[in-house]
Scaffold this active site. Structure first.
Site, PDB file in Angstrom:
ATOM      1  N   ASP A  64      30.674 105.100  80.532  1.00  0.00           N
ATOM      2  CA  ASP A  64      29.659 104.943  81.567  1.00  0.00           C
ATOM      3  C   ASP A  64      28.314 105.317  80.947  1.00  0.00           C
ATOM      4  O   ASP A  64      28.094 106.482  80.582  1.00  0.00           O
ATOM      5  CB  ASP A  64      29.978 105.848  82.759  1.00  0.00           C
ATOM      6  CG  ASP A  64      28.991 105.706  83.907  1.00  0.00           C
ATOM      7  OD1 ASP A  64      27.891 105.144  83.698  1.00  0.00           O
ATOM      8  OD2 ASP A  64      29.300 106.173  85.015  1.00  0.00           O
ATOM      9  N   ASN A  91      22.180  95.435  78.349  1.00  0.00           N
ATOM     10  CA  ASN A  91      22.538  94.452  79.370  1.00  0.00           C
ATOM     11  C   ASN A  91      23.092  95.077  80.651  1.00  0.00           C
ATOM     12  O   ASN A  91      22.918  94.520  81.732  1.00  0.00           O
ATOM     13  CB  ASN A  91      23.570  93.475  78.794  1.00  0.00           C
ATOM     14  CG  ASN A  91      24.216  92.629  79.874  1.00  0.00           C
ATOM     15  OD1 ASN A  91      23.585  91.739  80.442  1.00  0.00           O
ATOM     16  ND2 ASN A  91      25.482  92.925  80.175  1.00  0.00           N
ATOM     17  N   TYR A 155      15.388  96.928  93.392  1.00  0.00           N
ATOM     18  CA  TYR A 155      16.015  96.266  92.244  1.00  0.00           C
ATOM     19  C   TYR A 155      14.946  95.582  91.400  1.00  0.00           C
ATOM     20  O   TYR A 155      14.903  95.743  90.166  1.00  0.00           O
ATOM     21  CB  TYR A 155      17.046  95.243  92.711  1.00  0.00           C
ATOM     22  CG  TYR A 155      17.503  94.321  91.605  1.00  0.00           C
ATOM     23  CD1 TYR A 155      18.329  94.784  90.584  1.00  0.00           C
ATOM     24  CD2 TYR A 155      17.090  92.986  91.577  1.00  0.00           C
ATOM     25  CE1 TYR A 155      18.731  93.943  89.553  1.00  0.00           C
ATOM     26  CE2 TYR A 155      17.491  92.138  90.549  1.00  0.00           C
ATOM     27  CZ  TYR A 155      18.307  92.620  89.543  1.00  0.00           C
ATOM     28  OH  TYR A 155      18.699  91.787  88.530  1.00  0.00           O
ATOM     29  N   ALA A 157      11.864  96.298  91.210  1.00  0.00           N
ATOM     30  CA  ALA A 157      11.020  97.319  90.584  1.00  0.00           C
ATOM     31  C   ALA A 157      11.665  97.874  89.315  1.00  0.00           C
ATOM     32  O   ALA A 157      10.967  98.160  88.331  1.00  0.00           O
ATOM     33  CB  ALA A 157      10.753  98.457  91.571  1.00  0.00           C
ATOM     34  N   LYS A 159      13.593  96.225  87.279  1.00  0.00           N
ATOM     35  CA  LYS A 159      13.479  95.208  86.238  1.00  0.00           C
ATOM     36  C   LYS A 159      12.033  95.067  85.775  1.00  0.00           C
ATOM     37  O   LYS A 159      11.767  94.811  84.592  1.00  0.00           O
ATOM     38  CB  LYS A 159      14.029  93.872  86.736  1.00  0.00           C
ATOM     39  CG  LYS A 159      15.542  93.891  86.965  1.00  0.00           C
ATOM     40  CD  LYS A 159      16.297  94.288  85.712  1.00  0.00           C
ATOM     41  CE  LYS A 159      17.796  94.132  85.854  1.00  0.00           C
ATOM     42  NZ  LYS A 159      18.517  94.488  84.604  1.00  0.00           N
TER      43      LYS A 159
END
Length: 254
Positions: A64, A91, A155, A157, A159
């Site tokens: 994790d 990724n 979400y 924000a 990226k």
């Protein structure tokens, strides 16, 4: 891959997070096919083993990326196995649809932990080795890293933050020979919406709406994105850094 295809990553070493499915899995396979030794990282051992079976150049590590010490463990695993590190592909990430009226602190924290903090710590851990190899980092953003997403602002924000990290790291590290770029996929046929907890009928409805808005008339396939990650990370592309390359079938034009 045909024997005439140049193996630009021959004897080079890459780490790919989120390698158990979707874009991460496709990227691990594409890099391995181009000659790289790949450490595929993810939380699901069974999914990672499926990725590893696709090519003999892929080894896997169940981890994790948000856990304390994970970044150092991941990087040291690759370096101890192969003696170097040339590429980090950040990724792994999560999506969340959360209108402002339904704002939840835990959702915000989880989004930033996986989409911003974990890539930062992995880049930090990888940096000494990337300096040695004149390597590169590829961050996986989203078309919503630079366009608004109603109902998914947090979400988007995360990226957007990842894209700004990309540009800033590129500027900071260019004198040391380390390149940093990002790929920003548009809607892609992965399980990201299902993983976000959306019911299948909602996912189907969202995908249909996205497909209608994409000028090329289809969702992206993971391989569409993986091929561009491999291209922008190509060790021969030493003059390309600080770029955000959007792969979205022309969605930004609509």
């Amino acid at each position: 891959m045909s024997s005439s295809t140049p193996l630009h990553f021959s004897d080079r070493v890459a780490i790919v997070t989120g390698a158990g499915s979707g874009i991460g899995q496709a990227t691990a396979i594409a890099l391995a096919a181009s000659g790289a030794h790949v450490l595929g990282v993810g939380r699901r051992q069974e999914a990672l083993e499926e990725t590893a079976r696709a090519h003999s150049n892929i080894a896997v590590l169940s981890s994790d990326v948000c856990e304390e010490g994970a970044a150092d463990k991941i990087v040291s695993t690759a370096v101890e196995r192969w003696g170097r590190l040339d590429l980090l592909v950040n990724n792994a990430g999560i999506a969340a649809l959360m209108p402002l009226a339904e704002t939840d602190r835990a959702v915000i924290t989880n989004l930033f932990e996986l989409n911003v903090t974990a890539p930062s710590l992995l880049a930090h851990a990888a940096l000494p080795h990337l300096r040695d190899s004149s390597g590169s980092i590829v961050n996986v953003s989203s078309t919503y890293g630079h366009r608004p997403l109603a109902g998914g602002a947090h979400y988007a924000a995360t990226k957007s933050a990842l894209e700004q990290l990309t540009r800033s790291w590129a500027l900071e590290l260019a004198p040391e020979g380390v390149r940093v770029n990002a790929i920003a996929p548009g809607p892609t046929a992965t399980d990201v919406l299902t993983a976000a907890g959306l019911p299948e009928d909602t996912v189907t409805q969202i995908r249909a709406g996205e497909r209608e808005r994409i000028p090329t008339g289809r969702l992206g396939a993971p391989k569409d994105i993986a091929d561009w990650i491999v291209r922008i990370a190509d060790p021969q592309g030493t003059y390309v850094t600080g770029q955000i390359l959007t792969i979205d079938g022309g969605l930004e034009l609509s």
